[in-house]
Design a protein around this motif. Structure first.
Motif, PDB file in Angstrom:
ATOM      1  N   TYR A 161      -4.123  62.669 -43.085  1.00 11.29           N
ATOM      2  CA  TYR A 161      -3.126  61.780 -42.455  1.00 11.29           C
ATOM      3  C   TYR A 161      -4.074  60.789 -41.648  1.00 11.29           C
ATOM      4  N   VAL A 162      -3.177  59.853 -41.358  1.00 15.51           N
ATOM      5  CA  VAL A 162      -3.813  58.662 -40.474  1.00 15.51           C
ATOM      6  C   VAL A 162      -3.005  58.304 -39.244  1.00 15.51           C
ATOM      7  N   PHE A 163      -3.451  58.036 -38.275  1.00 15.88           N
ATOM      8  CA  PHE A 163      -2.762  57.586 -36.960  1.00 15.88           C
ATOM      9  C   PHE A 163      -3.041  56.340 -36.418  1.00 15.88           C
ATOM     10  N   ARG A 164      -2.169  55.823 -35.476  1.00 14.09           N
ATOM     11  CA  ARG A 164      -2.216  54.757 -35.116  1.00 14.09           C
ATOM     12  C   ARG A 164      -1.538  54.580 -33.366  1.00 14.09           C
ATOM     13  N   VAL A 165      -1.929  53.984 -32.583  1.00 16.03           N
ATOM     14  CA  VAL A 165      -1.421  53.845 -31.284  1.00 16.03           C
ATOM     15  C   VAL A 165      -1.131  52.410 -30.877  1.00 16.03           C
ATOM     16  N   ARG A 166      -0.001  52.356 -30.229  1.00 17.93           N
ATOM     17  CA  ARG A 166       0.742  51.236 -29.586  1.00 17.93           C
ATOM     18  C   ARG A 166       0.817  51.416 -28.114  1.00 17.93           C
ATOM     19  N   ALA A 167       0.321  50.263 -27.325  1.00 17.61           N
ATOM     20  CA  ALA A 167       0.507  50.243 -25.797  1.00 17.61           C
ATOM     21  C   ALA A 167       1.843  49.513 -25.612  1.00 17.61           C
ATOM     22  N   ILE A 168       2.408  49.701 -24.499  1.00 13.39           N
ATOM     23  CA  ILE A 168       3.737  49.039 -24.007  1.00 13.39           C
ATOM     24  C   ILE A 168       3.698  48.559 -22.355  1.00 13.39           C
ATOM     25  N   ASN A 169       4.116  47.563 -22.122  1.00 16.08           N
ATOM     26  CA  ASN A 169       4.483  47.234 -20.906  1.00 16.08           C
ATOM     27  C   ASN A 169       5.776  46.579 -20.587  1.00 16.08           C
ATOM     28  N   GLN A 170       6.072  45.860 -19.581  1.00 12.79           N
ATOM     29  CA  GLN A 170       7.307  45.370 -19.489  1.00 12.79           C
ATOM     30  C   GLN A 170       7.812  44.429 -20.348  1.00 12.79           C
ATOM     31  N   ALA A 171       6.617  43.660 -21.048  1.00  7.76           N
ATOM     32  CA  ALA A 171       7.116  42.659 -21.894  1.00  7.76           C
ATOM     33  C   ALA A 171       7.362  43.161 -23.143  1.00  7.76           C
ATOM     34  N   GLY A 172       6.965  44.443 -23.546  1.00  7.78           N
ATOM     35  CA  GLY A 172       7.138  44.913 -24.775  1.00  7.78           C
ATOM     36  C   GLY A 172       6.104  45.681 -25.479  1.00  7.78           C
TER      37      GLY A 172
END
Length: 1500
Positions: free
Chosen positions: A997-1008
């Motif tokens: 497997y491979v993984f990735r992470v995305r951050a979120i704020n009020q803008a998206g």
């Protein structure tokens, strides 16, 4: 039939695909090609001259011929001109080896310069001709060949159109404007030129030159003239068609030609999303049909609309592939077919995937302007393949007799469908193939090597090599095979590698390798066993053990095949046998040429040998070159050459020996001559010297002896090797050590070396290898990390094992230190006007030491040209992120990073992509960074990351984690959390074992949501061997702790505890204690503040970590457990209970889990302690934990509460039972009952009380079971208090007493009683058989009676017909019902029913036909009906009725006839002196009652 592409590089590829008829056609066709250079050579003739001159010549000739025909047509000379033109064309074709002039114009022009076919025919000038797309360059492609296959279908209609079509193509024009040229003179000259081929070609060339220079004139004609000329042209066309059809019938085969590719399709390499066109041009007659194939599968344009476009215009065939993707990489074939055969041409299309961003400006419509790194190989695909191994097998350990499987997943990029790589396995560099010992398997993505039965011969270095085209990759790992456990402790291990060194008619020399393990005492020798192939009978070949690892086995049957095995023996016993050798036949190799052999009975491996027929010869001469080839203390092997003078028949040999210094020759083989020129001698005295000689013999006699050998001393010529020296161990990995040594000096026939290891100070040695290794270096695996080992080595050859070398110095097992590998995945985390923040991943290999820092370099990139590298930091950076300042705004930069440890600075990373230094104004957050995974298990792992450097305009509110399989496409990412998580970690569950497997992470704020992070992985979901988990422990004082242990620590490894993956180093609520390879984290006061996920990481290891979750439920459990440990209780299996014993005693008891010897119990009654005495008896069984208290009987004052209080050390417990009110009274009553029962059973008594059963004879049997009786015991039966007299006396042998009541009925109802009595007492049992009990019994009796009923029978009487059935006996409770044909019978004087004794009957007087049918008698027992059926119809009725009539007539006759009612006796005895009176009666009374019971007549 098409061929695989890899077979087409051979010239003879199609021989096996052609049938006989097709080969004949091909040979005929090839002969014609040789005779016609212009027709058959095609493109060869075309290329011999310049293409321009050739086109001009061809065009001029075509125009001249066309003008000639048009001029003849305009002058109305149809017949003569046509004939003359045809003859001229025919002569021209004949001079070129053709037989049909109709083919001349078309074939000649088409072979030299392909001409497109148009819908509207017109005459083209030379300039127009040059615009025709005919000059295609033929690509060179070694993988493409052509072949012809025959076809049987015919196209008569198209053949008949051939001549007309060829003629009309250049003669007729469909428009009103008819083009004419002033070429009459040139045309006449062309028609008159018939002398030679050379003169015609020169005239045509001149005409072409003059034609090109002349001016064309156009003449406008009237409509009437145009119509007339059109009609004349149609008439001419019809005449031409008839003429050509005539010639076609005369020689039809010469019109047909197999397909031939003028222009072949060219291979292409393109980028994804581009279009590609494949072109080809085909000649042949009839016109071939062209079909396109992809990987030998026909292309269906309707199956993929818009994907493929296939066109055929003007003789040019095209296949267009739109928007190419990677799946379009394949081999394409154009197949041309007509009645003369089929021809194929091949081309490959390779679609490249652009790894960077696609720049459309670098491509234009058509071909790419970028340099392509892929080329076309003989495989037809990309010339470079990337081969990777995933899920690789590691160093493996097995044991003899076990099974083992080695495997790995093979990933090949690009992936080519329908083409599989070549997989080859090697052991110690020797290729392996499937056998009974090993099996290889390729599943399409995973290669596996399986051992069905491990042997020490299987030990070695295993390599898998994957080859794809001209590129290959390989991977290796060692396999160790340990000895199986010996049946006899101390017996030696099995030898190995049993082989046949030499075989002949008389003996076979067997060799083997000595085992590494001798069982603790020296090996005394070896026993060799043989077994004939096809049998299971093993026989020992030597009586005494041999020490030399070679032995000649004699006593073999010539031509038979044998297998061998070897066993080692020491003073303890004989070890396991070795693996059997390969079968070998007892045949002399030198005699094979003179023997006629054939295999027989393949399952036995035997070979039947037949000698050539002998012929008379001469006495053979002496053998030559006699020598001693091998000498040991057990045997000597002689070798010689046959004599030159031996005649034509076979010879045999006699071997003689004598002691050195004497002439006393003795024949060794006196009984059986030797057939082979080699012989092994046994039973020689060790240490003595001998000479040997040989004589030859045949049917003519025995020849002279050979020259004697030199003096040979019996003993081992091969010396045991000397011990190796200078043993040097060096570190390799955390579980292996590399050992080097100096090889044994002057060692002959060295087999290899055995290496042994021992934990320093233990004195116990273990073998590191069980198969001797050659060379002076070996890697010892399977060692314990952190332990210190010493090593020793010894050499081995056929003579034996050397002495051990000196012990090496002790070395601690840990990984060798080296500089780290380069970091990877450099990315820009945040950008400002004059600075940038970079992030990267830690190196895959840290070099065995902790990374101490990183160094970052950068360079400017101006106009695509990089500048010089500069240092960004002088001091090493400890984090995997760094901010580089003092950069230029809007400048493009590249970066590289190097890692450092105590061994030094590692190699720099690959150059990053270009990043522009500018202020980021995006609203969404940047990518998270420093992703890492830990706690990898077969179905889960923990993913951690750091927040993005650039948070956007608003703070980060959460994170999304995505996952996909490593080989999956980009569109297969899937999210793991629907709602954003705020933590910087996530435990991923639900993984598939063995999947990468491979993984990735995305951050979120009020803008998206921001950009995804760099990938983490690939990582395979698997639980590594030896993986341990964090364990919670509560000690005796109730202290709660988390414990972890690691067996793979290095000297620099440390334990790091964290809560929710935040370090707990300064936490006041816990204490951490680490010692050796164990660590413990103790909670001072576990509470709600301590909820969370606790993890322990081990530094300087390969990601060893584990975690433990304490949630609210776990917290409650741990606190309860802690309380139990602080205030322990004695565990109880059973609480306090009370039970009544057989004497009415009362038992109070409970059972504890375990009681120590110091356990105490207090007995409490109504809050007062009671002690053992006359009323209470106490007992404790500490082994079983049972605690008891007994009371003889319960009295009224015993009502109350009883408790047992336990104390065992610190642990206490108690259990209580309440006996108050109804509970006490019920228990007291039960105790009294049991006491009375016990008293009753002291005398004779009933074990089972009185009961009844109905016997098979429908009688009622009353029975009871008695016990404790003796001889004087009496039994008395009563009914209604009246004694029943019994004839027989009970013997009580079986303890059963019975009373049989026959023909039970209502009169037998009553109360039955039976009494047992003797001097000890009495007992009685009563059984009431009245009311419902009697009804129940009668129902069972009636049921038995009904079941005893016989089948209905038919009887005829003088009054009528009677149906009857017998029962055991009849009672009134049994209801009888009769029915006729399903209707109940209404009884009358004619139809009656009744019972006579045991007979139940139905009487039908004076029967009529209406009485025919099915009769049913139903017996109802009170609950169930039982039926008997009889069919009174047909023959049964007829016979019964006839018998009734006969009996009726007989009765009437008897009634009307006088008869003697009382007859005289037949014999009368008269006493002497007496008078006898005899009388008879014939009265009517006696006559009427003759068939009834007799009674006295009044007459007498």
């Amino acid at each position: 039939m098409s061929l695989p592409f890899y077979q087409r590089s051979h010239q003879h590829y199609d021989l096996s695909y052609r049938n006989k008829d097709l080969r004949t056609t091909m040979s005929h066709y090839q002969q014609e090609k040789k005779r016609s250079a212009i027709y058959t050579q095609g493109s060869t003739a075309y290329s011999s001259r310049s293409s321009a001159a050739h086109r001009q010549e061809s065009e001029a000739f075509r125009q001249a011929s066309a003008s000639s025909f048009q001029q003849q047509a305009s002058q109305y000379a149809l017949s003569s001109e046509v004939s003359r033109k045809a003859a001229s064309a025919y002569d021209y074709g004949s001079s070129h080896g053709l037989t049909d002039s109709s083919l001349l114009l078309d074939d000649y022009s088409s072979k030299l310069s392909p001409k497109p076919k148009r819908a509207k025919h017109s005459l083209l000038s030379g300039e127009e001709k040059e615009n025709v797309p005919s000059d295609y360059m033929v690509p060179i492609f070694s993988g493409r060949q052509m072949h012809v296959s025959g076809i049987t279908d015919t196209e008569e209609e198209r053949i008949k159109e051939a001549a007309a079509y060829i003629a009309q193509r250049n003669l007729l024009a469909s428009e009103e404007g008819i083009t004419t040229s002033k070429q009459s003179t040139a045309s006449k000259q062309s028609m008159a030129s018939k002398q030679s081929m050379a003169s015609r070609q020169s005239v045509v060339s001149k005409q072409a030159t003059s034609t090109l220079q002349q001016e064309e004139t156009f003449e406008k004609k009237s409509r009437k003239v145009a119509i007339r000329e059109k009609a004349e042209q149609l008439s001419l066309r019809k005449t031409l068609e008839e003429t050509e059809a005539y010639h076609a019938k005369l020689n039809e085969d010469h019109l047909l030609h197999a397909p031939e590719f003028i222009i072949k399709p060219r291979s292409h390499t393109v980028w994804e999303k581009e279009n590609v066109k494949l072109h080809c041009s085909v000649a042949g007659w009839p016109e071939p049909r062209v079909t396109w194939y992809k990987n030998q599968v026909p292309i269906n344009v309707h199956a993929n609309p818009g994907k493929y476009i296939i066109e055929s215009r003007y003789g040019m065939h095209t296949l267009e592939i739109n928007a190419c993707d990677f799946e379009d990489t394949a081999q394409y074939r154009a197949s041309a077919m007509n009645v003369k055969g089929e021809l194929s041409a091949y081309a490959s299309v390779v679609v490249k995937r652009y790894k960077g961003e696609f720049d459309e400006t670098r491509f234009h419509a058509g071909a790419s302007t970028m340099p392509l790194s892929f080329a076309v190989t003989p495989y037809g695909y990309a010339s470079k393949f990337e081969i990777h191994f995933d899920d690789k097998f590691d160093v493996s350990f097995g044991r003899e007799g076990e099974t083992m499987s080695l495997g790995c997943r093979v990933v090949i990029t690009p992936e080519i469908k329908h083409f599989q790589p070549e997989i080859q396995w090697y052991r110690n560099g020797v290729p392996l193939s499937s056998s009974k010992w090993v099996q290889t398997l390729w599943s399409g993505e995973r290669a596996t090597l399986t051992f069905s039965h491990l042997n020490k011969e299987d030990e070695g270095l295993y390599t898998i090599r994957v080859r794809m085209g001209e590129y290959y990759e390989q991977y290796s790992a060692y396999v160790f095979v340990r000895d199986a456990d010996a049946e006899i402790e101390g017996a030696p291990a099995a030898p190995l590698d049993v082989k046949c060194l030499e075989a002949n008619k008389d003996y076979i020399i067997i060799s083997w390798k000595q085992p590494a393990v001798d069982g603790g005492s020296p090996i005394l020798g070896y026993f060799i066993d043989k077994c004939e192939v096809g049998t299971d009978s093993w026989s020992q070949c030597n009586d005494t053990p041999v020490k030399f690892a070679r032995f000649p086995v004699t006593g073999l049957i010539e031509g038979r095949s044998y297998i061998f095995r070897v066993r080692a023996v020491n003073k303890t016993g004989i070890g396991f046998p070795s693996r059997v050798s390969e079968p070998v036949a007892a045949l002399d190799p030198a005699e094979k040429a003179r023997l006629k052999s054939r295999p027989s009975a393949p399952w036995t491996g035997q070979i039947i040998v037949t000698e050539e027929e002998p012929s008379e010869g001469i006495v053979p001469g002496p053998p030559t070159d006699l020598s001693v080839t091998e000498a040991t203390r057990s045997y000597v092997v002689l070798s010689w050459k046959p004599p030159g003078q031996r005649g034509h028949e076979g010879i045999m040999y006699f071997v003689e020996k004598c002691e050195a210094g004497t002439e006393n020759w003795q024949r060794v083989n006196t009984e059986l001559p030797v057939k082979s020129p080699r012989f092994a001698l046994f039973d020689l005295v060790e240490g003595k010297s001998y000479c040997f000689r040989v004589r030859c013999s045949n049917s003519a006699g025995v020849g002279e002896p050979s020259e004697a050998t030199e003096v040979t001393v019996v003993g081992d010529k091969l010396d045991i090797p000397k011990a190796p020296g200078n043993i040097i161990p060096s570190r390799n990995t955390d579980t292996s050590v590399v050992v080097t040594w100096e090889e044994s000096k002057d060692a002959k026939e060295l087999v290899g070396y055995y290496i042994e290891a021992s934990v320093a100070g233990s004195g116990k040695w273990e073998p590191c290898n069980n198969n001797p290794v050659k060379g002076s270096r070996f890697t010892c695996h399977g060692l314990v990390t952190g332990q210190s080992y010493i090593f020793r080595v010894r050499a081995v050859n056929a003579a034996g094992l050397s002495e051990y070398s000196q012990d090496s110095e002790a070395i601690e097992v840990k990984a060798a230190i080296a500089p780290p590998s380069p970091p990877c995945d450099i990315t820009c985390l945040e950008s400002f006007r004059d600075s940038m923040v970079l992030g990267w991943k830690q190196p895959d290999k840290i070099g065995g030491a902790e990374i101490t820092g990183y160094y970052v370099n950068y360079r400017e990139v101006i106009g695509g040209v990089p500048g010089k590298w500069r240092e960004a930091n002088v001091k090493a950076v400890s984090e995997e992120a760094y901010k580089i300042s003092n950069l230029k705004e809007n400048m493009v930069y590249q970066f590289q990073v190097a890692a450092m440890n105590m061994a030094g600075l590692g190699a720099p990373s690959a150059v990053s992509e270009c990043f522009k230094c500018e202020e980021w104004t995006i609203a969404v957050p940047g990518p998270p960074h420093s992703l890492k995974y830990s706690e990898v298990r077969k179905d889960s792992l923990v993913l951690q990351w750091k927040p993005p450097i650039h948070s956007g305009r608003t703070p980060v509110t959460g994170y999304f984690v995505d996952l996909k399989e490593a080989q999956a496409k980009e569109d297969q990412w899937r999210g793991l959390n629907e709602a954003a998580i705020k933590t910087l970690y996530l435990k991923v569950r639900g993984l598939k074992e063995g999947v990468s497997y491979v993984f990735r992470v995305r951050a979120i704020n009020q803008a998206g949501v921001g950009k995804p992070s760099d990938l983490a992985g690939p990582v395979v979901a698997e639980t590594r061997p030896g993986t341990k988990e964090v364990v919670v422990h509560v000690d005796d004082d109730g202290i709660i702790s988390l414990n972890f242990e690691c067996d793979q620590m290095t000297p620099k490894s440390e334990f790091t505890w964290s809560k929710d993956y935040v370090s707990t180093e300064d936490s006041p609520r816990i204490e951490v204690e680490s010692k050796g390879n164990k660590t413990k984290m103790t909670f001072k006061d576990l509470g709600m503040d301590d909820l969370g996920l606790y993890s322990c990481d081990v530094t300087d290891t390969d990601g060893i970590a584990s975690s433990y979750l304490i949630d609210e439920e776990e917290l409650k459990r741990l606190l309860a457990l802690s309380h139990e440990h602080k205030f322990p209780t004695v565990p109880v299996k059973s609480e306090l209970a009370v039970e009544i014993l057989e004497k009415g005693q009362v038992r109070f008891w409970m059972q504890a889990e375990k009681l120590s010897a110091n356990a105490k119990v207090n007995y409490i009654f109504n809050e007062k302690e009671i002690f053992e005495g006359p009323k209470y008896k106490m007992h404790i069984d500490r082994n079983t934990g049972i605690i008891e208290m007994f009371m003889e009987q319960l009295q009224d004052e015993d009502e109350g509460t009883y408790s047992f209080q336990l104390q065992d050390g610190k642990a206490t417990n108690h259990s209580t039972v309440v006996l108050i009110g109804e509970v006490f009274k019920k228990l007291q009553k039960e105790a009294e009952f049991q006491r009375q029962e016990w008293i009753r059973k002291q005398g004779p008594h009933f074990a089972e009380y009185l009961s009844w059963e109905v016997t098979g004879e429908c009688n009622v049997l009353l029975k009871c079971k008695v016990a404790n009786i003796k001889k004087e015991t009496h039994i008395v039966w009563y009914k209604d208090e009246r004694e029943i007299s019994v004839d027989e006396k009970h013997d009580f042998k079986d303890g059963i007493c019975t009373l049989l009541i026959t023909e039970f009925s209502k009169k037998d109802a009553g109360i039955y009683e039976v009494i047992l009595k003797d001097d000890r007492g009495k007992d009685k049992s009563r059984l009431k058989l009245v009311d419902e009990a009697f009804k129940e019994l009668m129902t069972e009796v009636c049921k038995k009676i009904a079941l005893s009923a016989t089948d209905l029978k038919i009887q005829s009487t003088a009054e009528g017909i009677r149906l009857y059935s017998f029962v055991t006996y009849y009672v009134e409770d049994l209801k009888v019902n009769w029915s006729h044909n399903g209707t109940a019978i209404k009884y009358s004087d004619r139809v009656k029913t009744g019972v006579t004794g045991e007979q139940i009957w139905l009487q039908i007087n004076e029967p009529t036909p209406n009485d025919k049918g099915k009769y049913i008698m139903e017996l109802f027992d009170g609950k169930t009906g039982h039926q008997k059926t009889v069919d009174l119809s047909g023959q049964a009725y007829d016979e019964a009725y006839a018998e009734f009539q006969r009996l009726k007539q007989a009765a009437i006759a008897e009634k009307n006839r006088a008869r003697v009612l009382g007859g005289l006796p037949d014999v009368v005895t008269i006493q002497e002196g007496k008078v006898s009176v005899m009388r008879a009666c014939a009265c009517s009374f006696c006559t009427r009652n003759m068939f009834q019971r007799p009674r006295p007549c009044s007459f007498f």
